[in-house]
Design a protein around this motif. Structure first.
Motif, mmCIF file in Angstrom:
data_model
loop_
_atom_site.group_PDB
_atom_site.id
_atom_site.type_symbol
_atom_site.label_atom_id
_atom_site.label_comp_id
_atom_site.label_asym_id
_atom_site.label_seq_id
_atom_site.Cartn_x
_atom_site.Cartn_y
_atom_site.Cartn_z
ATOM 1 N N ASN A 1 60.382 10.544 -20.470
ATOM 2 C CA ASN A 1 59.174 10.863 -21.916
ATOM 3 C C ASN A 1 58.083 11.136 -20.689
ATOM 4 O OD1 ASN A 1 57.241 10.462 -23.412
ATOM 5 N ND2 ASN A 1 57.742 8.690 -24.219
ATOM 6 N N LYS A 2 57.311 12.449 -20.080
ATOM 7 C CA LYS A 2 56.651 12.783 -19.665
ATOM 8 C C LYS A 2 55.580 12.449 -19.931
ATOM 9 C CE LYS A 2 59.425 14.651 -16.457
ATOM 10 N NZ LYS A 2 59.459 14.579 -15.534
ATOM 11 N N GLY A 3 55.194 11.426 -20.846
ATOM 12 C CA GLY A 3 53.738 11.531 -21.242
ATOM 13 C C GLY A 3 53.775 10.271 -21.750
ATOM 14 N N GLN A 4 54.610 8.932 -20.854
ATOM 15 C CA GLN A 4 54.383 7.664 -20.596
ATOM 16 C C GLN A 4 54.411 7.910 -18.112
ATOM 17 O OE1 GLN A 4 57.594 5.648 -21.756
ATOM 18 N NE2 GLN A 4 57.176 5.428 -23.234
ATOM 19 N N TRP A 5 53.198 7.026 -18.984
ATOM 20 C CA TRP A 5 52.609 6.328 -17.208
ATOM 21 C C TRP A 5 52.323 4.998 -17.126
ATOM 22 C CZ3 TRP A 5 51.523 9.345 -13.415
ATOM 23 C CH2 TRP A 5 51.212 11.112 -13.748
ATOM 24 N N TRP A 6 52.880 4.716 -16.207
ATOM 25 C CA TRP A 6 52.929 3.210 -16.045
ATOM 26 C C TRP A 6 52.350 2.955 -14.600
ATOM 27 C CZ3 TRP A 6 55.444 -0.616 -19.083
ATOM 28 C CH2 TRP A 6 56.711 0.495 -19.929
ATOM 29 N N VAL A 7 52.033 1.872 -14.724
ATOM 30 C CA VAL A 7 51.268 1.056 -13.201
ATOM 31 C C VAL A 7 52.021 -0.136 -12.927
ATOM 32 C CG1 VAL A 7 49.818 0.007 -14.408
ATOM 33 C CG2 VAL A 7 49.493 0.052 -12.088
ATOM 34 N N THR A 8 52.393 -0.208 -11.617
ATOM 35 C CA THR A 8 53.168 -1.928 -11.415
ATOM 36 C C THR A 8 52.321 -1.643 -10.215
ATOM 37 O OG1 THR A 8 54.769 0.102 -9.573
ATOM 38 C CG2 THR A 8 55.529 -0.589 -11.996
ATOM 39 N N ALA A 9 52.913 -3.222 -10.502
ATOM 40 C CA ALA A 9 51.601 -4.179 -8.952
ATOM 41 C C ALA A 9 52.267 -5.720 -8.401
ATOM 42 C CB ALA A 9 50.465 -4.026 -9.104
ATOM 43 N N VAL B 1 42.959 -0.267 -9.336
ATOM 44 C CA VAL B 1 43.501 -1.565 -9.151
ATOM 45 C C VAL B 1 43.682 -2.865 -8.284
ATOM 46 C CG1 VAL B 1 45.932 -2.092 -10.091
ATOM 47 C CG2 VAL B 1 45.224 -0.989 -11.058
ATOM 48 N N GLU B 2 44.170 -1.662 -6.910
ATOM 49 C CA GLU B 2 43.279 -3.222 -5.409
ATOM 50 C C GLU B 2 42.244 -3.523 -5.578
ATOM 51 O OE1 GLU B 2 44.780 -0.631 -2.192
ATOM 52 O OE2 GLU B 2 47.768 -0.853 -2.896
ATOM 53 N N ASP B 3 41.395 -3.290 -6.055
ATOM 54 C CA ASP B 3 40.579 -4.164 -6.755
ATOM 55 C C ASP B 3 40.182 -5.015 -7.177
ATOM 56 O OD1 ASP B 3 38.758 -2.192 -5.030
ATOM 57 O OD2 ASP B 3 38.138 -0.979 -6.497
ATOM 58 N N ASP B 4 41.010 -5.245 -7.349
ATOM 59 C CA ASP B 4 41.553 -6.531 -8.363
ATOM 60 C C ASP B 4 41.935 -7.674 -7.733
ATOM 61 O OD1 ASP B 4 42.303 -9.115 -10.038
ATOM 62 O OD2 ASP B 4 42.443 -7.809 -11.850
ATOM 63 N N LEU B 5 40.764 -9.080 -7.014
ATOM 64 C CA LEU B 5 41.421 -9.720 -6.349
ATOM 65 C C LEU B 5 42.663 -10.612 -6.450
ATOM 66 C CD1 LEU B 5 37.863 -12.039 -5.441
ATOM 67 C CD2 LEU B 5 38.976 -9.243 -4.251
ATOM 68 N N ARG B 6 43.058 -10.098 -7.973
ATOM 69 C CA ARG B 6 44.231 -11.069 -8.193
ATOM 70 C C ARG B 6 45.966 -9.901 -7.803
ATOM 71 N NH1 ARG B 6 42.192 -11.988 -14.181
ATOM 72 N NH2 ARG B 6 42.243 -9.759 -13.473
ATOM 73 N N ILE B 7 45.270 -8.491 -7.060
ATOM 74 C CA ILE B 7 46.815 -8.090 -7.038
ATOM 75 C C ILE B 7 46.590 -8.129 -5.491
ATOM 76 C CG2 ILE B 7 47.290 -5.853 -6.774
ATOM 77 C CD1 ILE B 7 47.476 -6.504 -10.083
ATOM 78 N N MET B 8 48.217 -8.124 -5.504
ATOM 79 C CA MET B 8 48.024 -8.010 -3.790
ATOM 80 C C MET B 8 48.219 -6.475 -3.219
ATOM 81 S SD MET B 8 51.751 -8.984 -1.900
ATOM 82 C CE MET B 8 51.754 -10.851 -2.678
ATOM 83 N N PRO B 9 47.452 -5.918 -1.904
ATOM 84 C CA PRO B 9 47.211 -4.836 -2.298
ATOM 85 C C PRO B 9 48.607 -4.170 -0.977
ATOM 86 C CG PRO B 9 45.310 -6.229 -1.443
ATOM 87 C CD PRO B 9 46.712 -7.415 -1.681
ATOM 88 N N GLY B 10 48.276 -3.135 -1.430
ATOM 89 C CA GLY B 10 49.385 -2.094 -1.259
ATOM 90 C C GLY B 10 50.771 -1.978 -2.131
ATOM 91 N N THR B 11 50.017 -3.013 -2.548
ATOM 92 C CA THR B 11 51.801 -3.055 -4.108
ATOM 93 C C THR B 11 51.648 -1.535 -4.900
ATOM 94 O OG1 THR B 11 50.892 -4.629 -4.904
ATOM 95 C CG2 THR B 11 52.148 -5.269 -3.264
ATOM 96 N N VAL B 12 50.727 -1.428 -5.344
ATOM 97 C CA VAL B 12 49.900 -0.379 -6.262
ATOM 98 C C VAL B 12 51.198 1.288 -6.280
ATOM 99 C CG1 VAL B 12 48.780 -0.128 -7.907
ATOM 100 C CG2 VAL B 12 47.710 -1.644 -7.046
ATOM 101 N N GLN B 13 51.780 0.995 -7.690
ATOM 102 C CA GLN B 13 52.259 1.936 -8.041
ATOM 103 C C GLN B 13 52.293 2.857 -9.590
ATOM 104 O OE1 GLN B 13 54.783 3.833 -5.776
ATOM 105 N NE2 GLN B 13 53.937 2.353 -4.391
ATOM 106 N N VAL B 14 51.863 3.680 -9.459
ATOM 107 C CA VAL B 14 51.456 5.310 -11.112
ATOM 108 C C VAL B 14 52.639 6.042 -11.147
ATOM 109 C CG1 VAL B 14 49.812 6.522 -12.242
ATOM 110 C CG2 VAL B 14 48.556 4.449 -10.459
ATOM 111 N N GLU B 15 53.017 5.626 -11.764
ATOM 112 C CA GLU B 15 54.156 6.588 -11.697
ATOM 113 C C GLU B 15 54.264 7.451 -13.270
ATOM 114 O OE1 GLU B 15 57.734 4.159 -11.100
ATOM 115 O OE2 GLU B 15 57.100 4.513 -8.453
#
Length: 111
Positions: free
Chosen positions: A87-95, A68-82
């Motif tokens: 619901n343990k079957g759900q995974w989210w990415v935030t940035a 995700v951080e390789d995407d030039l539109r994303i601010m480095p250091g802000t990506v979270q994967v949780e």
């Protein structure tokens, strides 16, 4: 004014409006959709589900963050994967995007 525009894709299909015309996304939503598709295309999302309870999950989360951080539109250091704690079957990415603020997208939902 939209800088980015793309077809709205959901569950692998183009989303249609009431007149059966394709719908479009813009800016922040395009970035979020692109990120989810990149993660799905690499197969990393499936690893999150298949590796539950193993040490590999942390490594997979790191790989997703780097992708995700390789995407030039994303601010480095802000990506979270949780994992959703309810619901343990759900995974989210935030940035944070550089131009449009925060994004949050469901990566995968295992049944």
């Amino acid at each position: 004014m939209s800088i980015y525009s793309d077809l709205h894709i959901k569950n692998g299909d183009v989303v249609l409006d009431a007149g059966n015309n394709p719908t479009y996304l813009s800016n922040r939503d395009v970035i979020a959709q692109d990120i989810v598709h990149a993660i799905l295309d690499t197969g990393l999302a499936n690893l999150l589900v298949s590796d539950r309870g193993t040490g590999v999950t942390q490594d997979t989360q790191t790989q997703i963050k780097l992708l995700v951080e390789d995407d030039l539109r994303i601010m480095p250091g802000t990506v979270q994967v949780e994992q959703n704690q309810v619901n343990k079957g759900q995974w989210w990415v935030t940035a944070k995007t550089i131009e449009f603020g925060a994004i949050s997208s469901l990566i995968i939902e295992a049944q």
